[in-house]
Design an enzyme around this catalytic site. Structure first.
Site, short mmCIF file in Angstrom:
data_model
loop_
_atom_site.label_atom_id
_atom_site.label_comp_id
_atom_site.label_asym_id
_atom_site.label_seq_id
_atom_site.Cartn_x
_atom_site.Cartn_y
_atom_site.Cartn_z
N ASP A 67 60.53 -45.01 -71.33
CA ASP A 67 61.73 -45.48 -72.00
C ASP A 67 62.53 -44.34 -72.63
O ASP A 67 62.06 -43.20 -72.68
CB ASP A 67 61.35 -46.51 -73.08
CG ASP A 67 60.15 -46.09 -73.92
OD1 ASP A 67 59.82 -44.89 -73.93
OD2 ASP A 67 59.54 -46.95 -74.57
N HIS A 137 54.25 -54.49 -78.53
CA HIS A 137 55.15 -54.05 -77.45
C HIS A 137 54.52 -52.93 -76.64
O HIS A 137 53.71 -52.15 -77.14
CB HIS A 137 56.56 -53.68 -77.95
CG HIS A 137 56.70 -52.39 -78.67
ND1 HIS A 137 57.35 -52.26 -79.88
CD2 HIS A 137 56.32 -51.13 -78.35
CE1 HIS A 137 57.35 -51.00 -80.25
NE2 HIS A 137 56.72 -50.28 -79.35
N GLU A 142 59.69 -55.85 -76.03
CA GLU A 142 59.38 -56.52 -77.29
C GLU A 142 58.87 -57.95 -77.04
O GLU A 142 59.02 -58.48 -75.93
CB GLU A 142 60.66 -56.56 -78.15
CG GLU A 142 61.23 -55.18 -78.49
CD GLU A 142 60.40 -54.42 -79.55
OE1 GLU A 142 59.25 -54.80 -79.81
OE2 GLU A 142 60.95 -53.45 -80.11
C1 GLP Z 1 57.26 -46.62 -79.54
C2 GLP Z 1 57.34 -46.40 -78.01
C3 GLP Z 1 56.08 -46.86 -77.33
C4 GLP Z 1 54.90 -46.45 -78.20
C5 GLP Z 1 54.88 -47.28 -79.45
C6 GLP Z 1 53.82 -46.87 -80.46
O1 GLP Z 1 58.34 -47.20 -80.11
N1 GLP Z 1 58.45 -46.93 -77.31
O2 GLP Z 1 56.01 -46.30 -76.05
O3 GLP Z 1 53.70 -46.68 -77.52
O4 GLP Z 1 56.16 -47.39 -80.00
O5 GLP Z 1 54.16 -45.70 -81.12
P1 GLP Z 1 53.15 -44.81 -81.94
O6 GLP Z 1 52.25 -44.17 -80.94
O7 GLP Z 1 53.99 -43.80 -82.65
O8 GLP Z 1 52.43 -45.73 -82.86
#
Ligand code: GLP
Length: 240
Positions: A67, A137, A142
């Site tokens: 993304d 998600h 979402e």
């Molecule tokens: C983000 C990304 C995801 C990620 C998730 C968790 O917003 N779009 O790909 O896996 O949220 O993030 P984190 O690893 O910082 O907890």
């Protein structure tokens, strides 16, 4: 789903990076699906270390990211383009032309959605790395996203924006939209590796492992895939 419980973040990063290192050793032209967020940072450090030791090369590796935010230029330090270069690509011998991320800088976002979806679908992802949002998600799909959805523009959930606020100066700066590959795209990968650490993920991990398959909890779609490994630390495993 294979669930691997390890002690802490260091062990998680070690275990998960070994899976990717072994894959690149076995298949030097592997295609990797990559993720951003704080979860994979330790894993990326280990990949860089392995490259620097001469154990693996990224020369023939191809990557596709899940993304990208809409509204941040590539040069913004929180764009996923910057994140990936800073935390992985710039420290390896990967070729620029083998790096793929949605490009949200152009005028025509829908055209980019189609371009990225087509090139993602033409690639065959050997391993898709995933984190998980506290609301379940994956990518930026979402709660409520249909499992058969492909790449699209998505509106970030408010709790996702809250979670990601820590990377920005204020809530106003957190983007509201992103391009994300869909759940259908994610499920096409040959193997899926999901990592999660910390108490903030305990509820999501419990729902993923013990909950039902429902579009209200996007990560539950992974139960429909035959080769998923989940690596979690003790804190993320607290409620299972
Ligand atoms: C983000 C990304 C995801 C990620 C998730 C968790 O917003 N779009 O790909 O896996 O949220 O993030 P984190 O690893 O910082 O907890």
């Amino acid at each position: 789903m294979k669930v691997i419980k390890v002690k802490d973040y260091q062990e998680l990063s070690q275990y998960a990076s070994k899976i990717i290192i072994d894959l690149i050793k076995e298949k030097p032209n592997a295609t990797l699906g990559l993720a951003t967020g704080s979860s994979p940072l330790g894993l990326y450090e280990n990949l860089i270390e392995s490259y620097k030791k001469g154990e693996i090369s990224f020369k023939d590796v191809k990557t596709f990211n899940l993304d990208e935010y809409i509204g941040l230029p590539k040069t913004h330090k929180e764009s996923y383009y910057s994140f990936m270069h800073r935390n992985l690509f710039d420290h390896t011998d990967i070729r620029k032309e083998n790096i793929n991320l949605p490009n949200t800088e152009g005028e025509d976002i829908e055209k980019e959605v189609k371009r990225y979806n087509d090139s993602f679908n033409q690639a065959s992802i050997d391993l898709q790395l995933l984190g998980i949002g506290s609301n379940g998600h994956i990518g930026f799909n979402e709660p409520g996203t249909p499992f058969d959805k492909e790449t699209s523009v998505t509106k970030l959930a408010e709790n996702t924006r809250e979670d990601n606020k820590r990377f920005f100066n204020s809530m106003d700066e957190v983007p509201e939209y992103a391009i994300t590959i869909g759940i259908k795209n994610i499920l096409q990968a040959k193997k899926i590796l999901l990592i999660a650490n910390g108490k903030n993920k305990a509820d999501a991990i419990n729902k993923l492992i013990n909950g039902e398959v429902t579009e209200d909890f996007p990560a539950s779609a992974l139960k429909n895939h035959p080769d998923v490994t989940i690596v979690i630390d003790e804190e993320a495993a607290e409620l299972i």
